[in-house]
Write a protein that holds these residues in place. Structure first.
Motif, PDB file in Angstrom:
ATOM      1  N   ARG A  54      34.295  90.621   0.599  1.00  0.00           N
ATOM      2  CA  ARG A  54      33.453  89.964   1.596  1.00  0.00           C
ATOM      3  C   ARG A  54      34.011  88.608   2.017  1.00  0.00           C
ATOM      4  O   ARG A  54      34.165  88.329   3.209  1.00  0.00           O
ATOM      5  N   VAL A  55      34.319  87.747   1.029  1.00  0.00           N
ATOM      6  CA  VAL A  55      34.758  86.395   1.381  1.00  0.00           C
ATOM      7  C   VAL A  55      36.095  86.423   2.103  1.00  0.00           C
ATOM      8  O   VAL A  55      36.320  85.681   3.066  1.00  0.00           O
ATOM      9  N   GLN A 577      29.199  82.053   1.267  1.00  0.00           N
ATOM     10  CA  GLN A 577      28.810  83.435   1.540  1.00  0.00           C
ATOM     11  C   GLN A 577      27.860  83.941   0.470  1.00  0.00           C
ATOM     12  O   GLN A 577      27.892  83.489  -0.673  1.00  0.00           O
ATOM     13  N   GLY A 578      27.005  84.884   0.853  1.00  0.00           N
ATOM     14  CA  GLY A 578      26.054  85.462  -0.091  1.00  0.00           C
ATOM     15  C   GLY A 578      26.722  86.484  -1.001  1.00  0.00           C
ATOM     16  O   GLY A 578      27.871  86.878  -0.811  1.00  0.00           O
ATOM     17  N   MET A 579      25.974  86.918  -2.005  1.00  0.00           N
ATOM     18  CA  MET A 579      26.490  87.907  -2.957  1.00  0.00           C
ATOM     19  C   MET A 579      26.395  89.313  -2.375  1.00  0.00           C
ATOM     20  O   MET A 579      25.656  89.567  -1.426  1.00  0.00           O
ATOM     21  N   VAL A 580      27.143  90.235  -2.986  1.00  0.00           N
ATOM     22  CA  VAL A 580      27.032  91.654  -2.660  1.00  0.00           C
ATOM     23  C   VAL A 580      26.209  92.306  -3.772  1.00  0.00           C
ATOM     24  O   VAL A 580      26.576  92.251  -4.954  1.00  0.00           O
ATOM     25  N   LEU A 581      25.074  92.871  -3.395  1.00  0.00           N
ATOM     26  CA  LEU A 581      24.153  93.480  -4.359  1.00  0.00           C
ATOM     27  C   LEU A 581      24.182  95.000  -4.232  1.00  0.00           C
ATOM     28  O   LEU A 581      24.566  95.543  -3.202  1.00  0.00           O
ATOM     29  N   LYS A 582      23.754  95.672  -5.280  1.00  0.00           N
ATOM     30  CA  LYS A 582      23.527  97.119  -5.215  1.00  0.00           C
ATOM     31  C   LYS A 582      22.261  97.411  -5.997  1.00  0.00           C
ATOM     32  O   LYS A 582      22.097  96.926  -7.123  1.00  0.00           O
ATOM     33  N   ASP A 583      21.383  98.151  -5.368  1.00  0.00           N
ATOM     34  CA  ASP A 583      20.068  98.438  -5.965  1.00  0.00           C
ATOM     35  C   ASP A 583      19.332  97.145  -6.279  1.00  0.00           C
ATOM     36  O   ASP A 583      18.621  97.030  -7.286  1.00  0.00           O
ATOM     37  N   GLY A 584      19.526  96.142  -5.423  1.00  0.00           N
ATOM     38  CA  GLY A 584      18.808  94.881  -5.538  1.00  0.00           C
ATOM     39  C   GLY A 584      19.330  93.922  -6.579  1.00  0.00           C
ATOM     40  O   GLY A 584      18.742  92.865  -6.791  1.00  0.00           O
ATOM     41  N   ALA A 585      20.450  94.254  -7.238  1.00  0.00           N
ATOM     42  CA  ALA A 585      20.982  93.394  -8.303  1.00  0.00           C
ATOM     43  C   ALA A 585      22.459  93.120  -8.092  1.00  0.00           C
ATOM     44  O   ALA A 585      23.164  93.890  -7.426  1.00  0.00           O
ATOM     45  N   LEU A 611      34.550  96.224   8.217  1.00  0.00           N
ATOM     46  CA  LEU A 611      33.507  96.277   9.236  1.00  0.00           C
ATOM     47  C   LEU A 611      32.129  96.351   8.600  1.00  0.00           C
ATOM     48  O   LEU A 611      31.209  95.631   8.994  1.00  0.00           O
ATOM     49  N   PHE A 612      31.981  97.221   7.598  1.00  0.00           N
ATOM     50  CA  PHE A 612      30.668  97.348   6.972  1.00  0.00           C
ATOM     51  C   PHE A 612      30.224  96.050   6.316  1.00  0.00           C
ATOM     52  O   PHE A 612      29.094  95.594   6.493  1.00  0.00           O
ATOM     53  N   ILE A 613      31.129  95.445   5.537  1.00  0.00           N
ATOM     54  CA  ILE A 613      30.722  94.281   4.737  1.00  0.00           C
ATOM     55  C   ILE A 613      30.440  93.072   5.607  1.00  0.00           C
ATOM     56  O   ILE A 613      29.750  92.140   5.206  1.00  0.00           O
ATOM     57  N   LEU A 614      30.960  93.084   6.851  1.00  0.00           N
ATOM     58  CA  LEU A 614      30.682  91.999   7.788  1.00  0.00           C
ATOM     59  C   LEU A 614      29.472  92.312   8.669  1.00  0.00           C
ATOM     60  O   LEU A 614      28.820  91.391   9.173  1.00  0.00           O
ATOM     61  N   PHE A 615      29.161  93.585   8.848  1.00  0.00           N
ATOM     62  CA  PHE A 615      28.068  93.991   9.735  1.00  0.00           C
ATOM     63  C   PHE A 615      26.722  94.051   9.015  1.00  0.00           C
ATOM     64  O   PHE A 615      25.671  93.817   9.608  1.00  0.00           O
ATOM     65  N   ALA A 616      26.755  94.288   7.701  1.00  0.00           N
ATOM     66  CA  ALA A 616      25.514  94.587   6.976  1.00  0.00           C
ATOM     67  C   ALA A 616      24.595  93.391   6.791  1.00  0.00           C
ATOM     68  O   ALA A 616      23.406  93.556   6.511  1.00  0.00           O
ATOM     69  N   SER A 617      25.121  92.162   6.943  1.00  0.00           N
ATOM     70  CA  SER A 617      24.304  90.975   6.692  1.00  0.00           C
ATOM     71  C   SER A 617      25.001  89.751   7.263  1.00  0.00           C
ATOM     72  O   SER A 617      26.235  89.734   7.356  1.00  0.00           O
ATOM     73  N   PRO A 618      24.243  88.709   7.647  1.00  0.00           N
ATOM     74  CA  PRO A 618      24.892  87.447   8.021  1.00  0.00           C
ATOM     75  C   PRO A 618      25.710  86.923   6.842  1.00  0.00           C
ATOM     76  O   PRO A 618      25.340  87.149   5.679  1.00  0.00           O
ATOM     77  N   PRO A 619      26.817  86.225   7.093  1.00  0.00           N
ATOM     78  CA  PRO A 619      27.713  85.805   6.005  1.00  0.00           C
ATOM     79  C   PRO A 619      27.041  85.024   4.887  1.00  0.00           C
ATOM     80  O   PRO A 619      27.390  85.194   3.721  1.00  0.00           O
ATOM     81  N   GLU A 620      26.079  84.168   5.227  1.00  0.00           N
ATOM     82  CA  GLU A 620      25.489  83.300   4.208  1.00  0.00           C
ATOM     83  C   GLU A 620      24.368  83.984   3.419  1.00  0.00           C
ATOM     84  O   GLU A 620      23.872  83.435   2.431  1.00  0.00           O
ATOM     85  N   LEU A 691      28.830  86.870  12.201  1.00  0.00           N
ATOM     86  CA  LEU A 691      29.776  87.964  12.386  1.00  0.00           C
ATOM     87  C   LEU A 691      29.062  89.299  12.532  1.00  0.00           C
ATOM     88  O   LEU A 691      29.563  90.199  13.211  1.00  0.00           O
ATOM     89  N   ASN A 692      27.905  89.447  11.913  1.00  0.00           N
ATOM     90  CA  ASN A 692      27.171  90.706  12.027  1.00  0.00           C
ATOM     91  C   ASN A 692      26.681  90.950  13.449  1.00  0.00           C
ATOM     92  O   ASN A 692      26.758  92.069  13.960  1.00  0.00           O
TER      93      ASN A 692
END
Length: 830
Positions: A54-55, A577-585, A611-620, A691-692
């Motif tokens: 992501r970063v 930048q924010g974290m990458v989570l899966k199943d909320g964690a 593309l996915f990791i930039l589209f799924a959420s605002p960077p921060e 970017l999203n």
């Protein structure tokens, strides 16, 4: 041309071509404006994780965008390569040297970064564990030592009595040694420090220069530095010549000081109890407190432990005897390691006083209160509000603000203390009792004392042939070849310092080494540094908002004071930048929710992952991983690909010029959508870093292309070619491999990442307008210009906002709203 995007073939092809052509190397001499974009360099753990993806994707979009906008861009990468994990790996596996483990991991992670298509100038790669880098880290230490900014003193450290070694905080798990599960103690050892406190005020004041930093980050740093104005008051100790010095921000409450509290580590403790019947009990208490971690001692929820020393201080204002207590909630590293306790006006002090039956004296009450506030009325709740003084001698009746000034001035005049500014910030402890780190360039000579290694003898090299053992002792201590040396001043026998530096030291100046990475005479030249420095855009995790960023700011100011740069702040803009989570964690092996980048790159390719990791959420913001989202990004890229594969012949063979005067309605709409997308993507990347939403705008333009193709019988290939060319340019920073391939398929010269960024036309953004006549009960009351394709609901909303219409409809019931498309609106009211 294939009907789908074959990422395995295409991505490898272009990565090799880019590297061969060296297209990401900035020009040495150019008329272009320089721009420095940097992501925090990683620890080489062996594999990239999704946070890395992501970063680095965020940074790469910015770098590519700036290049296309005419900047000469520096975009480097390197490795924060020293640290404990490499040493632990050597101990665990036995036959792996930390250097080999680190180098192998770097090779693997570099391959993964290249597989992502990141636009790094690998010729500037730096590795903090290489001699050509840590030589200069040592050089900075020597300069700081000469200036009095590097010094050694006793400090409390984590100590494992079984391993007989110092432990870093990360080696202490639930107050136990991670290696042997022995309960950890606190021990006083000689340690090296950097005097960051000398720069506390500058670190605070220069926040004004950081206009583009998130305010929450500056607040976090201000709180960490913790500037407070107050007074250092000298309390005489009954029976001793020494005074007990206390820093307080509330000298106005001194009449309410009913007991003193020392940190158990305070150097006066032994003197206070020596030869008394309390000596053994106090030593036992001190030993018990030293086993507690700092957070446990200072947390409001933690139990307060204390005991009476048997000694008394004297209140300098009244001469009254005040018992001197020990307590776990006072730390030696904060202030003077001693406090005057005013329990009536501090809840922590009050809780402690009630627990140990200590006096409570009220000295402040609300201004409008007539009768004196009593201890009984407090009912266990300290009064912490504003007010005026009571029970305070000649200062009675003054407000808190007035009393602060009056009492501080009086005590300073009478020699009872001194008005001071204090900081929560403590000097930076850089000593680490481990092998895999930058050796501290100091030798100890019986004749000459503490001697820095001369600059011409740097680097002090880490010996490779050392023995690692589970005991935890630094291998350097057992390496005679390293330890035993000659004194640089007298030539006599001397011993090297065996501590290595905190890895935060290595990462506090790496951004400057990138500007001149091959210089073997200096860490960098002033000319090369100021060609790029400060970093225009820095990107990294918010967990580094305090320590790393604060240390980097401190180092930059020291380097500026050394005359190597005129810059005093290292990073103009900073994005967390924010974290990458899966199943909320947060992803972790223990939770079983890790998604490995190498698996995603192998199955979907780099462009889809980016593309996915930039589209799924605002960077921060934090990002929730979604397998369906990845598949959606793959479908979108293939949708773009089919625009070309389905129409490649028409696009290639088009020779007609674009004639906007002959556009039909559908053509006008596509042209408008094109320039609307250019405007949105340009501002979303270049202004807002959203970017999203930039990707969303590109997706909408792609939909507009398909809509146009479905609506017309004869395709205007000059328009479609213009639109698709621009679409590729907009998409290039996000999906560089696919767009590069399509750019060349269309017969264009040069690399797409080096093309000029498209500009939008204001005129093209305007929609065709028509005039609508507005009648009320059959009489014309207004004429309005509206978009030609306006829908009925929007038209109704626009008409009812007209002031002229409101003049005739206010307080009346609208019975009918009749619309004759593109001509007239008739409103029937009664």
């Amino acid at each position: 041309m294939k009907g789908y995007y074959d990422f395995k073939e295409i991505e490898r092809k272009w990565q090799n071509t880019w590297e061969k052509e060296g297209i990401f190397t900035p020009a040495d001499e150019t008329d272009k404006e320089n721009y420095y974009v940097l992501e925090m360099f990683p620890y080489p753990s062996g594999n990239l994780h999704m946070g890395h993806v992501r970063v680095y994707s965020i940074g790469d979009v910015i770098a590519r965008f700036k290049v296309m906008n005419g900047y000469n861009v520096l975009h480097p990468m390197g490795w924060d390569a020293f640290g404990l994990p490499a040493e632990n790996a050597a101990i665990k596996h036995g036959n792996i040297h930390p250097q080999d483990w680190t180098w192998d991991n770097i090779d693997n992670m570099r391959k993964q970064m290249k597989a992502m298509g990141l636009s790094y100038d690998w010729d500037r790669e730096v590795t903090t564990a290489k001699e050509d880098y840590y030589k200069w880290t040592q050089w900075f230490f020597v300069q700081m030592f000469k200036k009095g900014l590097a010094y050694k003193k006793k400090s409390s450290v984590n100590w494992c009595p079984d391993c007989e070694t110092v432990l870093a905080n990360e080696q202490v798990i639930n107050n136990q040694c991670e290696r042997c599960d022995t309960e950890v103690e606190q021990k006083e050892l000689e340690q090296w420090f950097f005097k960051i406190t000398d720069y506390a005020e500058r670190l605070l004041e220069d926040h004004e220069l950081l206009e583009n930093w998130p305010e929450k980050v500056k607040v976090m740093q201000r709180n960490w530095i913790g500037r407070s104005e107050g007074m250092k008051i000298n309390f005489p100790i009954k029976g001793l010549e020494e005074t007990l010095d206390v820093f307080t921000t509330r000298p106005d409450t001194i009449y309410g000081a009913s007991y003193m509290v020392l940190a158990p580590e305070h150097p006066l403790v032994d003197q206070l109890v020596a030869g008394t019947d309390r000596e053994d009990e106090v030593k036992e208490f001190v030993h018990k407190v030293k086993k507690q971690k700092e957070m446990e001692r200072t947390s409001p929820e933690s139990a307060k432990m204390g005991m009476f020393t048997g000694a008394y201080a004297l209140n300098p204002m009244t001469g009254e005897e005040i018992p001197i207590m020990l307590a776990n909630y006072v730390l030696m590293g904060y202030g003077t390691g001693a406090i005057m306790a005013v329990p009536a006006h501090d809840q922590r002090d009050l809780d402690f006083a009630l627990k140990y039956d200590l006096p409570v004296k009220v000295v402040i009450q609300p201004v409008d209160r007539k009768e004196k506030l009593t201890v009984e009325e407090l009912a266990g709740e300290a009064y912490t509000g504003d007010g005026c003084l009571i029970n305070s001698g000649k200062f009675n009746g003054l407000t808190v603000e007035e009393a602060f000034s009056a009492m501080a001035s009086y005590m300073e005049k009478e020699g009872m203390g001194k008005i001071e500014v204090n900081y929560r910030l403590r000097d930076w402890l850089i000593s680490r009792q481990r092998y895999w780190g930058t050796p501290i360039p100091i030798v100890y000579c019986d004749k000459c004392g503490v001697v820095p290694v001369p600059e011409e003898e740097l680097p002090v090299k880490l010996p490779r042939d050392v023995e690692f053992s589970p005991g935890g002792e630094s291998p350097l201590n057992k390496c005679d070849e390293f330890v035993n040396t000659e004194c640089p001043e007298c030539g006599g026998k001397a011993r090297r310092e065996i501590d290595t530096m905190d890895t935060f030291v290595d990462s506090s100046w790496y951004f400057l080494r990138y500007t001149d990475p091959h210089n073997d005479k200096l860490p960098f030249t002033k000319g090369q540094a100021e060609k790029w420095f400060p970093v225009d855009q820095y990107i990294g995790g918010v967990e580094h908002a305090i320590l790393h960023l604060l240390y980097a700011r401190f180092f930059t100011k020291v380097i500026s004071d050394l005359g190597l740069t005129d810059v005093v702040e290292p990073f103009t803009n900073w994005l967390a930048q924010g974290m990458v989570l899966k199943d909320g964690a947060k992803m972790s092996k223990s939770k079983g929710n890790v998604v490995a980048p190498k698996d995603i790159l192998g199955k979907y390719g780099a462009d889809t992952a980016r593309l996915f990791i930039l589209f799924a959420s605002p960077p921060e913001k934090d990002l929730e991983w979604s397998d369906k989202g990845v598949e959606g990004s793959e479908r979108f890229l293939n949708r773009v690909w089919r625009l070309f594969s389905d129409h490649i012949e028409g696009l290639k063979n088009n020779s007609a010029k674009l004639d906007k005067e002959l556009f039909t309605g559908n053509e006008k709409e596509l042209y408008r959508e094109l320039h609307l997308a250019i405007k949105r993507v340009t501002e979303d990347i270049g202004v807002r870093l959203n970017l999203n939403t930039a990707i969303s705008a590109i997706m909408e333009l792609t939909n507009a292309c398909y809509h146009y193709l479905n609506e017309v019988e004869v395709i205007n290939y000059s328009l479609l070619s213009e639109t698709i060319d621009k679409l590729l340019l907009l998409l290039a920073p996000f999906a560089p491999h696919m767009t590069e391939e399509l750019w060349h398929e269309l017969g264009h010269d040069g690399f797409i990442s080096q093309q000029a960024w498209p500009e939008y036309e204001e005129e093209a953004l305007k929609k065709d307008e028509i005039t609508i006549v507005v009648q009320i009960n059959g009489k014309v009351r207004d004429k309005l210009k509206v978009e030609a394709e306006i829908d009925e609901e929007s038209l109704k909303e626009t008409v009812l906002k007209s002031q002229k219409v409101q003049d005739y409809t206010t307080d009346k019931e609208i019975v009918k709203f009749i619309v004759i498309p593109k001509k007239l609106v008739n409103i029937v009211v009664k």
